[in-house]
Design a protein around this motif. Structure first.
Motif, PDB file in Angstrom:
ATOM      1  N   ASN A  40       0.845  -1.194   0.000  1.00  0.00           N
ATOM      2  CA  ASN A  40       0.000   0.000   0.000  1.00  0.00           C
ATOM      3  C   ASN A  40       0.879   1.242   0.000  1.00  0.00           C
ATOM      4  O   ASN A  40       1.825   1.335   0.784  1.00  0.00           O
ATOM      5  N   PHE A  41       0.522   2.176  -0.890  1.00  0.00           N
ATOM      6  CA  PHE A  41       1.350   3.372  -1.066  1.00  0.00           C
ATOM      7  C   PHE A  41       0.444   4.579  -1.258  1.00  0.00           C
ATOM      8  O   PHE A  41      -0.493   4.540  -2.064  1.00  0.00           O
ATOM      9  N   ARG A  42       0.705   5.648  -0.490  1.00  0.00           N
ATOM     10  CA  ARG A  42      -0.045   6.897  -0.618  1.00  0.00           C
ATOM     11  C   ARG A  42       0.909   8.077  -0.521  1.00  0.00           C
ATOM     12  O   ARG A  42       1.709   8.139   0.412  1.00  0.00           O
ATOM     13  N   LEU A  43       0.790   8.974  -1.495  1.00  0.00           N
ATOM     14  CA  LEU A  43       1.694  10.119  -1.548  1.00  0.00           C
ATOM     15  C   LEU A  43       0.918  11.365  -1.948  1.00  0.00           C
ATOM     16  O   LEU A  43       0.009  11.298  -2.789  1.00  0.00           O
ATOM     17  N   ARG A  44       1.284  12.504  -1.349  1.00  0.00           N
ATOM     18  CA  ARG A  44       0.674  13.783  -1.701  1.00  0.00           C
ATOM     19  C   ARG A  44       1.780  14.784  -2.008  1.00  0.00           C
ATOM     20  O   ARG A  44       2.757  14.892  -1.261  1.00  0.00           O
ATOM     21  N   LEU A  45       1.617  15.508  -3.101  1.00  0.00           N
ATOM     22  CA  LEU A  45       2.594  16.497  -3.534  1.00  0.00           C
ATOM     23  C   LEU A  45       1.882  17.812  -3.817  1.00  0.00           C
ATOM     24  O   LEU A  45       0.852  17.833  -4.498  1.00  0.00           O
TER      25      LEU A  45
ATOM     26  N   LYS B 285      10.067  28.770  -8.103  1.00  0.00           N
ATOM     27  CA  LYS B 285      11.052  28.694  -7.022  1.00  0.00           C
ATOM     28  C   LYS B 285      10.412  28.769  -5.637  1.00  0.00           C
ATOM     29  O   LYS B 285      11.095  28.974  -4.647  1.00  0.00           O
ATOM     30  N   SER B 286       9.103  28.594  -5.568  1.00  0.00           N
ATOM     31  CA  SER B 286       8.403  28.807  -4.300  1.00  0.00           C
ATOM     32  C   SER B 286       8.607  27.681  -3.299  1.00  0.00           C
ATOM     33  O   SER B 286       8.444  27.872  -2.098  1.00  0.00           O
ATOM     34  N   GLY B 287       8.942  26.463  -3.774  1.00  0.00           N
ATOM     35  CA  GLY B 287       9.079  25.325  -2.879  1.00  0.00           C
ATOM     36  C   GLY B 287       7.888  24.387  -2.996  1.00  0.00           C
ATOM     37  O   GLY B 287       6.980  24.601  -3.791  1.00  0.00           O
ATOM     38  N   TYR B 288       7.884  23.334  -2.160  1.00  0.00           N
ATOM     39  CA  TYR B 288       6.832  22.326  -2.260  1.00  0.00           C
ATOM     40  C   TYR B 288       6.709  21.553  -0.952  1.00  0.00           C
ATOM     41  O   TYR B 288       7.564  21.632  -0.062  1.00  0.00           O
ATOM     42  N   VAL B 289       5.612  20.785  -0.853  1.00  0.00           N
ATOM     43  CA  VAL B 289       5.379  19.873   0.265  1.00  0.00           C
ATOM     44  C   VAL B 289       5.205  18.468  -0.298  1.00  0.00           C
ATOM     45  O   VAL B 289       4.399  18.256  -1.198  1.00  0.00           O
ATOM     46  N   LEU B 290       5.983  17.513   0.226  1.00  0.00           N
ATOM     47  CA  LEU B 290       5.870  16.112  -0.149  1.00  0.00           C
ATOM     48  C   LEU B 290       5.536  15.311   1.096  1.00  0.00           C
ATOM     49  O   LEU B 290       6.252  15.390   2.093  1.00  0.00           O
ATOM     50  N   GLN B 291       4.453  14.554   1.052  1.00  0.00           N
ATOM     51  CA  GLN B 291       4.054  13.729   2.193  1.00  0.00           C
ATOM     52  C   GLN B 291       3.777  12.307   1.727  1.00  0.00           C
ATOM     53  O   GLN B 291       2.919  12.087   0.869  1.00  0.00           O
ATOM     54  N   THR B 292       4.531  11.366   2.282  1.00  0.00           N
ATOM     55  CA  THR B 292       4.255   9.954   2.042  1.00  0.00           C
ATOM     56  C   THR B 292       3.370   9.486   3.183  1.00  0.00           C
ATOM     57  O   THR B 292       3.845   9.178   4.274  1.00  0.00           O
TER      58      THR B 292
ATOM     59  N   VAL C 294       6.923 -10.565   7.464  1.00  0.00           N
ATOM     60  CA  VAL C 294       7.744  -9.357   7.489  1.00  0.00           C
ATOM     61  C   VAL C 294       6.874  -8.172   7.119  1.00  0.00           C
ATOM     62  O   VAL C 294       6.128  -8.231   6.133  1.00  0.00           O
ATOM     63  N   ARG C 295       6.967  -7.102   7.895  1.00  0.00           N
ATOM     64  CA  ARG C 295       6.256  -5.863   7.566  1.00  0.00           C
ATOM     65  C   ARG C 295       7.257  -4.720   7.515  1.00  0.00           C
ATOM     66  O   ARG C 295       8.113  -4.582   8.389  1.00  0.00           O
ATOM     67  N   ILE C 296       7.122  -3.901   6.494  1.00  0.00           N
ATOM     68  CA  ILE C 296       7.990  -2.732   6.331  1.00  0.00           C
ATOM     69  C   ILE C 296       7.119  -1.495   6.209  1.00  0.00           C
ATOM     70  O   ILE C 296       6.182  -1.465   5.416  1.00  0.00           O
ATOM     71  N   LYS C 297       7.437  -0.472   7.000  1.00  0.00           N
ATOM     72  CA  LYS C 297       6.709   0.792   6.932  1.00  0.00           C
ATOM     73  C   LYS C 297       7.691   1.929   6.682  1.00  0.00           C
ATOM     74  O   LYS C 297       8.806   1.923   7.193  1.00  0.00           O
ATOM     75  N   LEU C 298       7.243   2.900   5.913  1.00  0.00           N
ATOM     76  CA  LEU C 298       8.066   4.062   5.615  1.00  0.00           C
ATOM     77  C   LEU C 298       7.205   5.314   5.665  1.00  0.00           C
ATOM     78  O   LEU C 298       6.087   5.325   5.150  1.00  0.00           O
ATOM     79  N   ASP C 299       7.715   6.350   6.295  1.00  0.00           N
ATOM     80  CA  ASP C 299       7.055   7.654   6.305  1.00  0.00           C
ATOM     81  C   ASP C 299       8.093   8.698   5.942  1.00  0.00           C
ATOM     82  O   ASP C 299       9.150   8.779   6.582  1.00  0.00           O
ATOM     83  N   LEU C 300       7.814   9.470   4.910  1.00  0.00           N
ATOM     84  CA  LEU C 300       8.741  10.504   4.473  1.00  0.00           C
ATOM     85  C   LEU C 300       7.970  11.788   4.214  1.00  0.00           C
ATOM     86  O   LEU C 300       7.029  11.794   3.428  1.00  0.00           O
ATOM     87  N   ASP C 301       8.361  12.859   4.887  1.00  0.00           N
ATOM     88  CA  ASP C 301       7.739  14.167   4.701  1.00  0.00           C
ATOM     89  C   ASP C 301       8.836  15.199   4.459  1.00  0.00           C
ATOM     90  O   ASP C 301       9.852  15.215   5.154  1.00  0.00           O
TER      91      ASP C 301
END
Length: 214
Positions: free
Chosen positions: A52-57, A66-73, A88-95
């Protein structure tokens, strides 16, 4: 999306996947490759497990490249061999939050990674805030000031490690390739030990560990 499934050790031919991109054609007014706002989801089921994968940009200002951005996994979760002793379970959170500042940029970063295997959990977290203010807009890497505050954490069964890093007014100059030319860095571990480093000038450093000079 197929590459994500393959990287997750699932067979793309056998996996039943649902993919969603919203909106279907996200606007990008400033043509910087970052949509004004878009979300991506992927849910896959296969005999050996699920992914399962969810991402917001989101663009900070779709009129300014050049204003920048928000990335949320919001979710990156892989489960293999569920309900078995070898599960085996693997979780990742990247903001990531990047904001333009005149002059310079502010950055907020959060990374969390967790692995569960045979009743044991292993995890790592790295989060920080950082700001860089150049001395000159026209030559941002000629020199500037950096401020940083962050943490590194590791968890393994029956063990926990934490390192806190605070950097205040670190002065960078392109003319010095071996060190900062000013500022201070303090590192503290989970046992209360402290290492302090002061940059007096180029390649001139003073360091103390728990108050004792090194």
């Amino acid at each position: 999306m197929a590459a994500l499934v393959q990287a997750s050790n699932l067979n793309p031919q056998d996996a039943q996947c649902g993919v969603n991109v919203s909106p279907t054609n996200p606007p990008d007014q400033d043509q910087d490759g970052i949509p004004a706002q878009a979300s991506f989801t992927l849910d896959c089921q296969e005999t050996a497990g699920s992914f399962n994968f969810r991402l917001r940009l989101q663009d900070k200002d779709d009129r300014n490249p050049k204003s920048g951005y928000v990335l949320q996994t919001d979710q990156y979760e892989l489960t293999l061999y569920p309900g078995t002793p070898s599960e085996v379970r693997i979780k990742l959170d990247l903001d990531l939050d990047l904001t333009q500042k005149n002059p310079g940029y502010d950055i907020g970063y959060n990374f969390y990674f967790e692995v569960y295997k045979q009743g044991k959990t292993y995890s790592q977290r790295h989060n920080y805030t950082l700001s860089y203010t150049p001395d000159s807009d026209e030559n941002p890497f000629l020199g500037g000031t950096l401020n940083y505050s962050g943490n590194l954490e590791y968890r393994i069964p029956n063990r926990y490690y934490r390192l806190t890093i605070d950097a205040a007014n670190l002065r960078y100059a392109q003319s010095c390739r071996v060190s900062f030319v000013g500022g201070r860095v303090v590192l503290r571990d989970s046992r209360g030990n402290q290492l302090a480093i002061v940059y007096n000038s180029c390649n001139n450093i003073t360091a103390t560990y728990n108050g004792q000079a090194l």
